[in-house]
Enzyme design. Structure first.
Site, PDB file in Angstrom:
ATOM      1  N   SER A  33      -2.114   2.701   4.762  1.00 42.35           N
ATOM      2  CA  SER A  33      -1.739   3.230   3.433  1.00 42.35           C
ATOM      3  C   SER A  33      -2.936   3.430   2.504  1.00 42.35           C
ATOM      4  O   SER A  33      -2.810   3.333   1.286  1.00 42.35           O
ATOM      5  CB  SER A  33      -0.707   2.313   2.752  1.00 42.35           C
ATOM      6  OG  SER A  33       0.446   2.194   3.551  1.00 42.35           O
ATOM      7  N   LEU A  34      -4.103   3.714   3.087  1.00 45.61           N
ATOM      8  CA  LEU A  34      -5.273   4.019   2.253  1.00 45.61           C
ATOM      9  C   LEU A  34      -5.258   5.472   1.788  1.00 45.61           C
ATOM     10  O   LEU A  34      -5.955   5.826   0.840  1.00 45.61           O
ATOM     11  CB  LEU A  34      -6.569   3.750   3.021  1.00 45.61           C
ATOM     12  CG  LEU A  34      -6.980   2.286   3.200  1.00 45.61           C
ATOM     13  CD1 LEU A  34      -8.307   2.207   3.940  1.00 45.61           C
ATOM     14  CD2 LEU A  34      -7.088   1.575   1.858  1.00 45.61           C
ATOM     15  N   GLY A  43      -3.955  10.843   4.886  1.00 49.12           N
ATOM     16  CA  GLY A  43      -3.302  12.145   4.779  1.00 49.12           C
ATOM     17  C   GLY A  43      -3.726  12.907   3.541  1.00 49.12           C
ATOM     18  O   GLY A  43      -3.926  14.126   3.581  1.00 49.12           O
ATOM     19  N   THR A  91     -18.479  -5.088   0.605  1.00 48.52           N
ATOM     20  CA  THR A  91     -18.648  -4.071   1.652  1.00 48.52           C
ATOM     21  C   THR A  91     -18.343  -4.588   3.055  1.00 48.52           C
ATOM     22  O   THR A  91     -18.287  -3.810   3.998  1.00 48.52           O
ATOM     23  CB  THR A  91     -20.093  -3.529   1.659  1.00 48.52           C
ATOM     24  OG1 THR A  91     -20.990  -4.602   2.008  1.00 48.52           O
ATOM     25  CG2 THR A  91     -20.471  -2.970   0.294  1.00 48.52           C
ATOM     26  N   LYS A  92     -18.160  -5.902   3.188  1.00 44.91           N
ATOM     27  CA  LYS A  92     -17.995  -6.473   4.532  1.00 44.91           C
ATOM     28  C   LYS A  92     -16.812  -5.871   5.305  1.00 44.91           C
ATOM     29  O   LYS A  92     -16.945  -5.578   6.501  1.00 44.91           O
ATOM     30  CB  LYS A  92     -17.845  -7.994   4.433  1.00 44.91           C
ATOM     31  CG  LYS A  92     -18.003  -8.720   5.767  1.00 44.91           C
ATOM     32  CD  LYS A  92     -19.409  -8.602   6.331  1.00 44.91           C
ATOM     33  CE  LYS A  92     -20.368  -9.528   5.605  1.00 44.91           C
ATOM     34  NZ  LYS A  92     -21.724  -9.470   6.199  1.00 44.91           N
ATOM     35  N   LYS A 127     -26.407   0.192   0.591  1.00 41.82           N
ATOM     36  CA  LYS A 127     -26.108  -0.931   1.491  1.00 41.82           C
ATOM     37  C   LYS A 127     -25.120  -0.506   2.578  1.00 41.82           C
ATOM     38  O   LYS A 127     -25.315  -0.797   3.767  1.00 41.82           O
ATOM     39  CB  LYS A 127     -25.537  -2.097   0.676  1.00 41.82           C
ATOM     40  CG  LYS A 127     -25.200  -3.326   1.501  1.00 41.82           C
ATOM     41  CD  LYS A 127     -24.627  -4.426   0.606  1.00 41.82           C
ATOM     42  CE  LYS A 127     -24.219  -5.644   1.415  1.00 41.82           C
ATOM     43  NZ  LYS A 127     -23.592  -6.680   0.564  1.00 41.82           N
ATOM     44  N   CYS A 136      22.106  18.722   0.786  1.00 45.01           N
ATOM     45  CA  CYS A 136      22.631  18.348   2.102  1.00 45.01           C
ATOM     46  C   CYS A 136      23.882  17.483   1.936  1.00 45.01           C
ATOM     47  O   CYS A 136      24.922  17.987   1.528  1.00 45.01           O
ATOM     48  CB  CYS A 136      21.541  17.686   2.932  1.00 45.01           C
ATOM     49  SG  CYS A 136      21.908  17.675   4.705  1.00 45.01           S
ATOM     50  N   MET A 160      25.381  17.978  -1.430  1.00 45.51           N
ATOM     51  CA  MET A 160      26.283  19.125  -1.566  1.00 45.51           C
ATOM     52  C   MET A 160      27.657  18.785  -1.005  1.00 45.51           C
ATOM     53  O   MET A 160      28.694  19.125  -1.589  1.00 45.51           O
ATOM     54  CB  MET A 160      25.718  20.343  -0.834  1.00 45.51           C
ATOM     55  CG  MET A 160      26.588  21.589  -0.984  1.00 45.51           C
ATOM     56  SD  MET A 160      26.417  22.818   0.341  1.00 45.51           S
ATOM     57  CE  MET A 160      27.807  22.381   1.389  1.00 45.51           C
ATOM     58  N   GLN A 161      27.673  18.114   0.137  1.00 49.98           N
ATOM     59  CA  GLN A 161      28.949  17.756   0.766  1.00 49.98           C
ATOM     60  C   GLN A 161      29.753  16.813  -0.128  1.00 49.98           C
ATOM     61  O   GLN A 161      30.983  16.920  -0.209  1.00 49.98           O
ATOM     62  CB  GLN A 161      28.684  17.141   2.145  1.00 49.98           C
ATOM     63  CG  GLN A 161      28.073  18.143   3.121  1.00 49.98           C
ATOM     64  CD  GLN A 161      27.648  17.514   4.439  1.00 49.98           C
ATOM     65  OE1 GLN A 161      27.938  16.343   4.706  1.00 49.98           O
ATOM     66  NE2 GLN A 161      26.952  18.278   5.269  1.00 49.98           N
ATOM     67  N   HIS A 182      17.464  22.016   2.621  1.00 51.59           N
ATOM     68  CA  HIS A 182      16.549  21.100   1.919  1.00 51.59           C
ATOM     69  C   HIS A 182      15.458  21.904   1.213  1.00 51.59           C
ATOM     70  O   HIS A 182      14.364  22.090   1.757  1.00 51.59           O
ATOM     71  CB  HIS A 182      15.905  20.132   2.915  1.00 51.59           C
ATOM     72  CG  HIS A 182      16.841  19.109   3.456  1.00 51.59           C
ATOM     73  ND1 HIS A 182      16.905  17.817   2.979  1.00 51.59           N
ATOM     74  CD2 HIS A 182      17.775  19.188   4.440  1.00 51.59           C
ATOM     75  CE1 HIS A 182      17.831  17.142   3.653  1.00 51.59           C
ATOM     76  NE2 HIS A 182      18.375  17.960   4.538  1.00 51.59           N
ATOM     77  N   GLU A 188      13.498  21.079  -1.104  1.00 51.88           N
ATOM     78  CA  GLU A 188      12.309  20.289  -1.431  1.00 51.88           C
ATOM     79  C   GLU A 188      11.206  20.465  -0.389  1.00 51.88           C
ATOM     80  O   GLU A 188      10.022  20.272  -0.674  1.00 51.88           O
ATOM     81  CB  GLU A 188      12.668  18.807  -1.581  1.00 51.88           C
ATOM     82  CG  GLU A 188      13.022  18.064  -0.300  1.00 51.88           C
ATOM     83  CD  GLU A 188      14.476  18.178   0.128  1.00 51.88           C
ATOM     84  OE1 GLU A 188      14.914  17.361   0.964  1.00 51.88           O
ATOM     85  OE2 GLU A 188      15.166  19.093  -0.361  1.00 51.88           O
TER      86      GLU A 188
END
Length: 539
Positions: free
Chosen positions: A16-17, A20, A191-192, A226, A384, A387-388, A510, A512
């Site tokens: 999670s850094l 992407g 930094t280790k 370093k 989806c 809507m239903q 969808h 989005e």
């Protein structure tokens, strides 16, 4: 020399850094310089795809035009680049092994012992090159999921090592994303973890060309020196990735750090142009300087994990910027909602979105939210299953069909206003068997849907097994719920709207999934505008 250049993005220290986002930001900068770029994600899990994974496990399942169920990172790639991805942009360990085992059963290996090296690694390399060999791209960026040191990632890293050896030093490049944590007690950056992460990567035979260091605080020059010394990279290849106000700041932050320049230099590519990011900056200006604010209730069953609705929340960001309006999402668990507490939970809302999902849990709460929006003229958008739910609520409370339901929830309902599609009734396998991908839809002229899109024919992405039951269509239209978006081939109802409501739209697809920074989705844009108008009317 290869026509296509290949960039690999690996990660270390922790998950999670934002590999992407870094990959998408670099791709955006290269695209803005005139290069044709795509990004692919290699996920080291054994599922064939994330289509059967619980959203709590994996977050949103993102669907491409060609019907691939993929990792949510592909959504970031599309939103940043504004270009569609496909099946070839997301590869899992499960798919790799499945392909190799199928080939073995077919006798493709001529009786040889099938092993991780060379057979699995060769299949990974083949998939790395597929997009490059299509001839469409100058640069292919490949994100390797997970962390360096994970057992699951080892075959991918070995494949990358071999691929680099085969292609040569100027046709491939490795970017390693790592963490430089700040210890509050010591009042210093450490930094280790980065040193150990690079050491782990080097043990696989891969040495990174560029380090991108995630940090809460700016990296001093001495610290960069370093890191460069102990990780054996050029000092100008130590890139700071400081925590940003929004992910959409990251391309500009990476440009400031000259990440794209370092990449082009190492790949021996002459820059076509300076990155043209003017429209991106206009978007950011509107995003950060809104003139108004709306409160949207997002009603769903996975609201404890907002990543389950990642594309929806990003689409609201795009639509909000277009309207110069800040969209504040309040996450409402549909399981909390009952008829006697709707005012308490939803009374604040300027707009109500009922989210997609599967299964019976929380369904009645979603239906109650629809009723609240319909009766109080609050702008409503259902996607989806949303809507239903609108269709079921209207049947029960307007058409008088009190036992109306979906056959997904009650196979024996007397009024199946939502029914399983005919093409799905004999399907026994769950994975990859829904109605998936982009399908055409024709909009009724004079309808609200037509006004929203400004055209009659659209293509939208789907992921469902159930549909509106057309046997009830005349009853609905007589009472004011209109089917204004229809698939021209199957007559499947894609959009419903209410005739006598300021904004009440349900989409089986969808939308989005097609909203991007530079092309916000029109339904979201108009929904936010309707919510903004509603908010002004309350004052």
């Amino acid at each position: 020399m290869s026509a296509t250049k290949y960039i690999f993005v690996t990660g270390g220290v922790t998950s999670s850094l934002g590999k992407g986002i870094v990959a998408a930001s670099l791709a955006k900068l290269l695209q803005a310089r005139g290069f044709s770029v795509t990004i692919q994600k290699f996920d080291p899990y054994l599922n064939i795809d994330p289509g059967t994974l619980n959203p709590y496990e994996h977050g949103e399942c993102y669907v491409t035009d060609d019907g691939a169920e993929t990792d949510l990172d592909l959504g970031h790639y599309e939103r940043f680049l504004g270009t569609p991805t496909s099946q070839g942009n997301n590869i899992t360990t499960g798919r790799i092994y499945n392909t190799v085992i199928t080939k073995e059963r077919q006798g493709a290996f001529l009786g040889k012992t099938v092993q991780v090296v060379p057979h699995i690694t060769d299949e990974i390399k083949r998939n790395i090159q597929l997009l490059g060999e299509s001839g469409k791209y100058d640069i292919v960026i490949t994100e390797i999921g997970g962390c360096v040191g994970d057992i699951e990632s080892l075959p991918f890293l070995e494949a990358v090592r071999q691929f680099r050896w085969e292609m040569g030093p100027t046709d491939t490049l490795v970017i390693h994303l790592t963490l430089v944590p700040y210890l509050n007690a010591a009042k210093e950056l450490k930094t280790k973890p980065t040193q150990h992460s690079v050491k782990l990567l080097s043990e696989t035979g891969i040495h990174p060309d560029i380090l991108v260091c995630r940090t809460e605080h700016p990296l001093p020059a001495e610290l960069r020196k370093k890191v460069a010394l102990f990780c054996n990279v050029n000092i100008n290849s130590v890139i700071e990735s400081i925590d940003a106000e929004t992910i959409y700041d990251v391309p500009l932050l990476m440009k400031k750090e000259k990440l794209d320049e370092r990449v082009l230099s190492k790949l021996k590519l002459s820059s076509k142009n300076e990155p043209d990011l003017e429209s991106w900056k206009v978007f950011l200006g509107k995003l950060k300087n809104p003139l108004s604010e709306v409160n949207i209730a997002l009603v769903g069953k996975y609201v404890e994990l907002p990543d389950a609705y990642k594309s929806i929340s990003e689409a609201f960001i795009h639509a909000g910027a277009m309207n110069e309006c800040k969209v504040k999402i309040r996450w409402i668990s549909s399981e909390q909602l009952q008829k006697d507490n709707l005012q308490h939970h939803l009374g604040f809302a300027d707009g109500i979105l009922v989210a997609p999902g599967f299964g019976e849990r929380g369904l009645e709460g979603k239906i109650a939210a629809v009723e609240f929006a319909r009766e109080n003229n609050i702008p409503f958008f259902g996607i989806c299953l949303g809507m239903q739910c609108a269709v079921i609520e209207f049947a029960r409370n307007v058409l008088g069909l009190k036992d109306a339901n979906s056959t997904e929830m009650n196979k024996d309902t007397a009024n199946p206003v939502i029914n399983m599609m005919e093409s799905q009734k004999n399907v026994t396998m769950k994975g990859g068997t829904m109605r998936l991908g982009a399908y055409p839809c024709e909009l009724t002229k004079g309808s609200k849907a037509h006004a929203i899109y400004g055209k009659s024919k659209i293509m939208e992405r789907h992921r469902h097994r159930y549909e509106f039951n057309n046997k009830y269509l005349k009853q609905y239209e007589k009472e004011g719920m209109l089917a204004t978006g229809i698939n021209p081939e199957t007559k499947l109802v894609e959009i419903v709207e209410l005739r006598d409501h300021p904004f009440f739209i349900g989409s089986q697809f969808h939308p989005e999934l097609k909203s991007t920074v530079e092309n916000p989705h029109p339904i979201f844009v108009k929904f936010v505008k309707a919510a903004n108008d509603f908010a002004k009317g309350k004052k």
